[in-house]
Design a protein around this motif. Structure first.
Motif, short mmCIF file in Angstrom:
data_model
loop_
_atom_site.label_atom_id
_atom_site.label_comp_id
_atom_site.label_asym_id
_atom_site.label_seq_id
_atom_site.Cartn_x
_atom_site.Cartn_y
_atom_site.Cartn_z
N HIS A 281 -24.51 -40.46 -104.32
CA HIS A 281 -25.42 -39.16 -103.74
C HIS A 281 -26.32 -39.00 -105.16
CE1 HIS A 281 -22.07 -38.57 -101.07
NE2 HIS A 281 -22.98 -37.85 -100.38
N CYS A 282 -27.42 -38.36 -104.90
CA CYS A 282 -28.28 -38.10 -105.91
C CYS A 282 -27.67 -37.07 -106.74
CB CYS A 282 -29.78 -37.77 -105.45
SG CYS A 282 -30.88 -36.83 -106.46
N VAL A 283 -27.66 -36.87 -108.00
CA VAL A 283 -27.07 -35.86 -108.98
C VAL A 283 -27.92 -34.49 -108.96
CG1 VAL A 283 -27.84 -36.37 -111.08
CG2 VAL A 283 -25.60 -35.68 -110.70
N VAL A 284 -29.32 -34.83 -108.51
CA VAL A 284 -30.25 -33.57 -108.46
C VAL A 284 -30.34 -32.81 -107.10
CG1 VAL A 284 -32.43 -32.97 -108.87
CG2 VAL A 284 -31.48 -34.54 -110.50
N CYS A 285 -30.21 -33.68 -106.01
CA CYS A 285 -30.66 -32.90 -105.04
C CYS A 285 -29.63 -33.00 -104.02
CB CYS A 285 -31.94 -33.38 -104.17
SG CYS A 285 -31.96 -35.11 -103.37
N GLY A 286 -28.60 -34.05 -104.29
CA GLY A 286 -27.26 -34.16 -103.62
C GLY A 286 -27.52 -35.07 -102.29
N THR B 221 -30.00 -40.83 -109.22
CA THR B 221 -30.87 -39.68 -108.53
C THR B 221 -31.41 -40.90 -107.54
OG1 THR B 221 -32.81 -40.21 -109.85
CG2 THR B 221 -31.27 -38.48 -110.66
N CYS B 222 -32.15 -40.05 -106.68
CA CYS B 222 -32.91 -40.82 -105.56
C CYS B 222 -34.22 -40.85 -106.27
CB CYS B 222 -33.24 -39.71 -104.48
SG CYS B 222 -34.06 -38.16 -104.88
N GLU B 223 -35.27 -41.67 -105.59
CA GLU B 223 -36.53 -41.97 -106.40
C GLU B 223 -37.37 -40.56 -106.76
OE1 GLU B 223 -38.87 -44.77 -104.23
OE2 GLU B 223 -40.36 -44.92 -105.99
N ASP B 224 -37.61 -39.74 -106.00
CA ASP B 224 -38.23 -38.58 -106.25
C ASP B 224 -37.64 -37.76 -107.36
OD1 ASP B 224 -39.67 -38.96 -104.06
OD2 ASP B 224 -38.60 -37.61 -102.69
N ASP B 225 -36.63 -37.50 -107.62
CA ASP B 225 -35.87 -36.98 -108.63
C ASP B 225 -35.45 -37.67 -109.81
OD1 ASP B 225 -35.49 -34.40 -107.59
OD2 ASP B 225 -33.93 -35.26 -106.39
N ARG B 226 -36.14 -38.94 -110.16
CA ARG B 226 -35.92 -39.75 -111.04
C ARG B 226 -36.40 -39.08 -112.42
NH1 ARG B 226 -39.97 -43.01 -108.73
NH2 ARG B 226 -41.40 -43.61 -110.32
ZN LIG Z 1 -32.74 -36.39 -105.23
#
Ligand SMILES: [Zn+2]
Length: 245
Positions: free
Chosen positions: A153-158, A176-181
């Motif tokens: 899971h992305c640690v920022v947006c889940g 994170t996902c790519e957007d939240d990197r």
């Molecule tokens: Zn994310």
């Protein structure tokens, strides 16, 4: 004086006083201990080739009241890295295991799971196949020390990240996902995330039956070592040595 005997792995050896050696040992029963091998430089009989880092020994030693350093009396070799062919990569990989154990383990705290991991990994680090075992070791050390981030899971947006590339930062926790990197983030491929999961499910011996050229899982190795270094707050000299290959 309390006499002890038990299995141990030699981590590091330093010259000490005139003919003595200071030895850092990872014992099975007591965790990491430091001791003095008196006259070890002169008398090879009691320690022989057992002072090579990553030698698995049966150590006889004595704890002395009010003394931090134990007195090392004798080592019997159970398994020596020198009994098999060596090259630069194998030597550096064994050094890496020793260096991480030395840096990660507190003194006098038994860590049986780490001890078993170290023995299993040492056995698989051989000429021409050093890359997978060090990745396996670094990942498992992170898990056993409680430092392994959740990769799903992305640690920022889940967001659920299974089957996708994830991003990790050398300076902060989690992926994170790519957007939240975050700035300076590095990609870990979906294939390597799946490989990490296989390493957590399987044995190093079982995985060692496959072909592991240097390029296979190279991004996973980098992830495992760089994030391990962050937790150790220490750049691993042996990882740099391996990086030069
Ligand atoms: Zn994310």
């Amino acid at each position: 004086m309390i006499e002890r005997q038990g299995e141990a792995i030699v981590l590091r050896v330093w010259p000490f006083h005139e003919a003595d050696l200071l030895v850092s040992l990872f014992t099975r029963d007591q965790g990491r201990v430091k001791g003095v091998a008196r006259h070890a430089m002169r008398s090879r009989r009691r320690f022989g080739g057992a002072l090579e880092p990553m030698t698995h020994v049966r150590a006889t030693y004595a704890e002395r009241p009010r003394q931090e350093l134990v007195r090392l009396d004798a080592f019997e070799i159970l398994s020596s890295p020198l009994s098999r062919p060596i090259d630069y990569a194998r030597t550096a990989a064994l050094q890496l295991v020793a260096e991480v154990l030395e840096e990660a383990l507190p003194e006098q705290a038994p860590e049986d799971a780490v001890f078993r991991l170290a023995l299993a990994v040492m056995e698989e680090i051989q000429v021409g196949r050093a890359w997978m075992p060090i990745t396996y070791f670094a990942l498992w050390m992170k898990r056993l020390m409680g430092w392994m981030p959740e990769l799903g899971h992305c640690v920022v947006c889940g967001e659920y990240l299974r089957g996708r590339t994830v991003w990790y930062s050398p300076t902060s926790d989690g992926v994170t996902c790519e957007d939240d990197r975050r700035g300076g983030s590095i990609a870990l491929s979906a294939e390597s995330v799946a490989l990490a999961e296989r390493m957590f499910r399987g044995t190093v011996k079982g995985l060692g039956e496959e072909e592991w050229p240097r390029t296979r899982g190279a991004d996973l190795r980098r992830f495992a070592l760089e994030t391990l270094e962050r937790h150790l707050e220490h750049r691993l000299a042996s990882a740099r040595a391996l990086g030069r290959l």
